[in-house]
Design an enzyme around this catalytic site. Structure first.
Site: not given
Ligand code: FAD
Lengths: 801, 290
Positions: A236, A383-384, A753
């Site tokens: 990522q 996912r945050c 998110e």
């Protein structure tokens, strides 16, 4: 200005900001034509497979490779001793600690990397893994962070004995990593002492795993002739990988090329640099051949970065009307065997200090202590944004706990405590400057849409009949878009984002951005931003990411930073081009720049509307007819350093019915209102919200990495680990308000998110609310049928008369 | 997740398969749908040197009826069971249970024979077979024998089937007038095995339960026949009181292992709850209420 039908048509032709354009990446994915790391095949490529520890804590007394090396097709077996001469048996982590690349004398978690076998094919490599004999002496394992901190607990990190620092401040115990404090402790304590009402609850954000569909892996390829290293990798953050690889290997950064091809989901799991990558790179350098290493699902769930494992104690102090006067949070953070959580380097607990949420809390204090246990390292933002899920969970649960204590409705207590629309920009007690928001409006819209009063009435009727129904609310504020480089860096590199745009003579465009899509649809969204800024149809704009040889330096995609930071870079770079285009247009029309106005896809002379030059005309002229003193060409680069984070928010409501004889929870309704500022592609937003809510549902209801006392991990395959399919997933209803960010060039805030961060407490509040008429203050996640039934059964609610 | 090397054989007749099984003895394993065997091989829990694939033997597929018996060839897949008009009409419990197994991918390859022979305590067909009083047609080098389901399951992954034997077919009686069936299965998610499940097959005449079979899944080393529970209800009209007594008896024989699906207490209660639901549903079906 776009008032005539013709203007409208020109605007629509751009398919720019606001257009629900279909995702450009989908035709290739739905035809199975994506190109992932494991699709890459290079000439002479060989395969690595890892030997992993069966024990959570053990001394390695010896490793015998003979049998493995004797197997035809095996090229080499690498252990810590082989990496030692290169000083690569340990590596620095993003959090200032070190991590064993291959276990050096001891293993500290089950499935830790002990050796890598390299063989001519994948099957031989797997056979050879079985033939590597490792002699272990088992040691007592620690799986509970509380136990890790008792006086005579076994020492996990012998390499740190005697060191009172592991990269993030002072250590107070051999298994302690850091203490991090924020806020005014004495004022907070004093307020608690005087307060009319206080509530205190222990709550756990259980250890979970992001579990992207594609596991981690790489193909490392070192060219012995020219000294170039190319690594195709599931990352990522490819540029960070390049910098780290260059620092570790000593190869000049200009000779290292990192390529993230299509990535099958990341969710934070693909930010870190894993031992498998490093050993594959070393093996390729040693052998001069490309080496592929790909994890299995079990390896992914057991050894690569987990999320959460925050053991929290939340407290609120309030007056008798429920107005919150102070907040206090203490956290024991289980970081596993090495501190390799992925946060901006200076933030050992990420952005946890957003824990005062959407409420005007005058004073607060939070403390986080990181500890080592015999579990896999990590602690990523699943996912945050960094530790924001944990922060939002504690405030959104605690406000319900307070509401229950005071017998105030959960919607009402939120309304009383909201930061008001006219308080923005709002300075929070723990140091954040919230950019914009309108919380009461969002909540009211949701309550009206679902007929909140009607639901509460129905709940009362059901309770009278002995049925369990719960209504959960979550009015969360996120903090995303890391981040201002004065506050955020990764290993010293500021967390800016970059974009380079080139407009070709015939008017089509290539833009390269330092982020990397893992399913977010960047090819689609970025093109829309540039389309609106440049007046060139988005279909003529190519977006490229993920190749460090072609893309300018960027920090990557995680923490909802692509639109807030990458999108801002794209807009700013495009505006630079438009500025130059204006000069060229003025030259072509023989007027001064000030006489020109921008009109969707062209400049026109003010007062002479038929005197126009379209962006297409200008692009052509940029390569043959520019004014004196201006360079030819039409391109620009922008490195965007955001002035602040962005603060998306939302109001969610969930209705559940619980089967009191099985403990199964049915989500009857989930209404999600999100405010992410300016909406670039409403369809992509909708898709991201569906995905985030589905993952939130998974975390709240069922996901957990479970360890037994010996440190063995359970549930590390998809037989147990819960990934909801279409069958389990509830139906989502979505809605929105738009409160633009004042400091973002487009007013956009980031959205992907929010549904995860805001969704988790919403489900958890709903399940807890089903029991709110009983003497139960808080039930921890996951709210699996089994665990919910335990509560029901303990209360005797399942008795048949 | 890569199995060790093995030899793959593809016989086209049962005789060829039997020859291969005899030839390779302990080293050989039959491959049916592969949805239990292949995961075990990938985890290297099973390491057969020879796989004898039954998928290309025509005579091992198909469902037919003769003399009041339905005969289901062992290689019939779950999805074929679910869509069989014959079964839907005359033995609906099997399609009902099969549709609750795993997911479409597993059901399109997994076979009824494999599910029975594998005898995983979590497999659903063993309890169904007990509830239906099925018999198994077994072929070995010494010929054919027919064995009742009752007594066939010896323990976890252990049955009366000898090495080198092939389960050829399953025989179940055609359901009679006044009968009702149900399979109630609690699972965490699609693709999961049962936390607990209960199969009920009963016959009601004039409101009286003439006969009832109750069998439980995944609450013991094998599927369990709840005989004490059955005798509470046999010859009786259904009442809440008797129902609770029967459920209690069913729970009493459970001996589940704790795992991530739940602890023993939960699983035992869920076996009870599934039994309660299955009896109710079967009764309703038998009396035209379902
Ligand atoms: C994700 C997942 C979920 C599942 N969930 C369930 C579930 O909920 N309920 C359930 O019941 N099952 C479940 N299963 C198991 C599945 O139904 C299998 O298909 C079944 O257990 C085995 O049947 P098979 O045809 O695939 O046999 P195989 O895997 O090919 O074989 C299983 C065993 O039986 C032997 N064998 C097979 N056929 C014969 C024969 N005719 N004669 C002699 N020996 C034979 C094989 O040698 C092997 O030892 C699940 C499987 C998966 C992968």
């Amino acid at each position: 200005m776009a008032s005539t039908p013709e203007d409208k048509q020109r605007k629509e032709n751009l398919a720019g900001i606001g257009c629900a354009r279909k995702r450009k990446e989908d035709p290739r994915f739905i035809q199975g034509k994506g190109h992932y790391v494991d699709d890459i095949k290079l000439p002479d490529m060989v395969y690595g497979a890892l030997v992993r520890s069966p024990y959570a804590h053990a001394r390695i007394k010896g490793i015998n490779k003979d049998a493995a090396l004797a197997l035809p097709g095996v090229l080499t077996v690498l252990t810590a001793d082989d990496l030692k001469p290169l000083k690569l048996h340990w590596m620095p982590t993003l959090a200032g600690d070190v991590q064993a690349v291959l276990a050096d004398e001891k293993v500290c978690f089950q499935q830790q990397e002990v050796a890598m076998v390299i063989a001519t094919d994948r099957y031989i490599a797997a056979d050879a893994v079985e033939l590597v004999e490792v002699d272990y002496e088992e040691l007592p394992a620690l799986v509970d962070p509380h136990q890790a901190m008792v006086d005579d607990a076994p020492v996990i990190r012998e390499d740190l004995v005697g060191k009172d620092e592991a990269g993030q401040g002072k250590r107070i115990h051999d298994n302690h990593i850091f203490s991090w404090e924020v806020g005014d402790k004495s004022k907070t304590d004093a307020t608690f002492k005087k307060a009319a009402v206080t509530v205190k609850e222990e709550m756990l954000n259980q250890r979970v795993h992001p579990c992207p569909l594609e596991t981690c892996g790489c193909v490392a390829s070192f060219d012995k002739v020219n000294g170039h290293l190319t690594v195709h990798i599931t990352s990522q953050a490819p540029h960070i990988v390049r910098t780290v690889v260059s620092m570790l290997s000593g190869i000049a950064e200009s000779k290292v090329r990192i390529i993230s091809p299509d990535i099958g989901g990341g969710f934070g799991n693909k930010v870190g640099i894993y031992p498998g990558y490093v050993v594959a790179i070393v093996a390729s350098i040693v052998l001069g051949q490309p080496v592929k290493w790909i994890e299995s699902r079990i390896e992914n769930l057991s050894s690569t970065a987990f999320a959460r494992d925050y053991h929290m104690v939340g407290e609120l102090a309030a007056d008798k009307n429920g107005l919150i006067q102070a907040m206090r949070v203490n956290v024991l953070a289980d970081h596993g065997a090495f501190n390799s959580h992925a946060q901006p380097t200076k933030w050992p607990a990420g952005l946890f200090s957003i824990c005062t949420g959407s409420y005007d809390i005058p004073v607060a204090y939070a403390r986080v202590d990181g500890v080592y246990t015999n579990k896999a390292p990590g602690g990523v933002a699943y996912r945050c944004s960094f530790r924001v899920t944990e922060a939002v969970y504690v405030i959104e649960r605690m406000i319900d706990v307070l509401a229950k204590k005071l017998a105030i409705d959960p919607a009402e207590i939120r309304r009383r405590n909201f930061i008001k629309a006219d308080q923005f920009p709002y300075q929070s007690a723990l140091g954040w400057s919230y950019d914009s928001g309108n919380y009461p409006a969002a909540l009211d819209k949701v309550l009206e849409a679902v007929d909140y009063e009607g639901l509460r009435k129905e709940q009362a009727e059901k309770r009278a009949r002995g049925e369990l129904m719960g209504i959960g609310l979550s009015t969360f504020t996120e903090i995303v878009g890391a981040g201002p480089s004065k506050a955020c860096d990764v290993l010293g590199v500021g967390m800016f984002e970059s974009c380079e745009i080139r407009v070709h003579p015939t008017g089509s465009v290539i833009a390269r951005i330092g982020t990397i899509s893992q399913g977010q649809g960047h090819q689609t969204t970025y093109a829309q931003i540039i389309a609106s800024e440049l007046g060139i149809p988005s279909d003529q704009i190519q977006i490229e990411e993920g190749d460090t040889d072609t893309v300018p330096y960027g920090l990557g995609t995680y923490g909802s930073r692509s639109t807030p930071v990458g999108g801002a870079a794209a807009a700013t770079a495009a505006r630079k081009i438009r500025d130059k285009a204006r000069k060229i247009a003025a030259h072509l029309l023989d007027v001064s720049e000030q006489d020109l106005e921008w009109d969707i896809d062209r400049f026109r002379v003010e007062g002479a509307p038929d005197q126009v030059k379209t962006m297409k005309d200008i692009a052509w002229a940029a390569y043959n007819n520019v004014p004196d003193g201006l360079e030819m060409g039409l391109e620009s680069v922008n490195y965007y350093d955001p002035p602040n984070f962005t603060f998306p928010f939302g109001a969610y409501l969930c209705v559940v019915d619980i089967d009191k004889y099985t403990g199964e929870t049915k989500v009857r309704r989930f209404y999600a209102l999100d405010d992410c500022g300016t909406r670039i592609n409403p369809m992509i937003i909708e898709g991201q919200i569906h995905g985030g809510l589905t993952e939130a549902f998974a975390v709240a209801m069922e996901q957990q990495l479970v360890f037994d006392e010996s440190g063995s991990i359970h549930g590390n395959s998809l037989m147990d680990y819960f990934l909801p399919t279409f069958v389990e997933t509830p139906v989502w209803e979505t809605d929105y308000t738009v409160t633009p960010s004042p400091h973002h060039p487009l007013g956009a805030k980031g959205v992907a998110e929010s549904p995860h961060v805001g969704g988790i407490p919403c489900f958890s509040n709903a399940v807890n609310d089903a029991f709110s008429h009983l003497d139960i203050k808080h039930i921890n996640m996951p709210h699996s049928a089994f665990r919910v039934w335990k509560t029901i059964h303990a209360q005797g609610l399942d008795k048949r008369t | 997740m890569i199995p060790p090397e093995f030899e793959y054989h593809r016989p086209e007749t049962i005789d060829q398969a039997l020859v291969l099984l005899t030839q390779h003895g302990e080293e050989a394993k039959i491959l049916a749908g592969g949805h239990s065997l292949l995961p075990l091989m990938k985890l290297r829990f099973a390491e057969p040197a020879h796989l004898v694939d039954l998928n290309f033997i025509e005579s091992l597929r198909g469902i037919k009826e003769s003399n009041g018996l339905i005969e289901i060839a062992a290689m019939t897949t779950e999805s074929q069971l679910i869509t069989s008009p014959l079964l839907l009409d005359k033995c609906p419990l099997i399609p009902d249970a099969a549709s609750q197994i795993a997911d479409p991918q597993v059901r399109s390859r997994g076979t009824i024979g494999g599910d029975i022979v594998h005898a995983d305590p979590g497999n659903d067909h063993p309890a169904i077979m007990l509830a239906l009083e099925a018999s198994f047609v077994i072929l070995g080098s010494n010929g054919e024998r027919i064995v009742p389901a009752s007594g066939f399951f010896l323990g976890a992954f252990d049955t009366q089937l000898e090495e080198n034997e092939i389960l050829k077919a399953i025989q179940v009686p055609v359901s009679v007038a006044g009968s009702g069936h149900a399979y109630c299965k609690l699972k965490r998610k699609t693709g999961d095995f049962a936390t607990a499940a209960s199969a009920v097959s009963l016959v009601v005449e004039g409101g009286v339960c003439k006969k009832i079979n109750i069998a439980l899944t995944n609450v013991g080393a094998t599927a369990l026949k709840a005989e004490a529970a059955e005798s509470i209800l046999t010859g009786q009209t259904l009442s809440d009181l008797l129902m609770e007594k029967a459920v209690e008896k069913a729970m009493a024989i459970c001996d589940p292992a704790e795992d991530l699906r739940g602890d023993r207490e939960y699983k035992i209660h869920m076996a009870g709850e599934m039994t309660r639901r299955a009896i109710r549903e079967a009764f309703a079906k038998a009396t035209g209420g379902g």
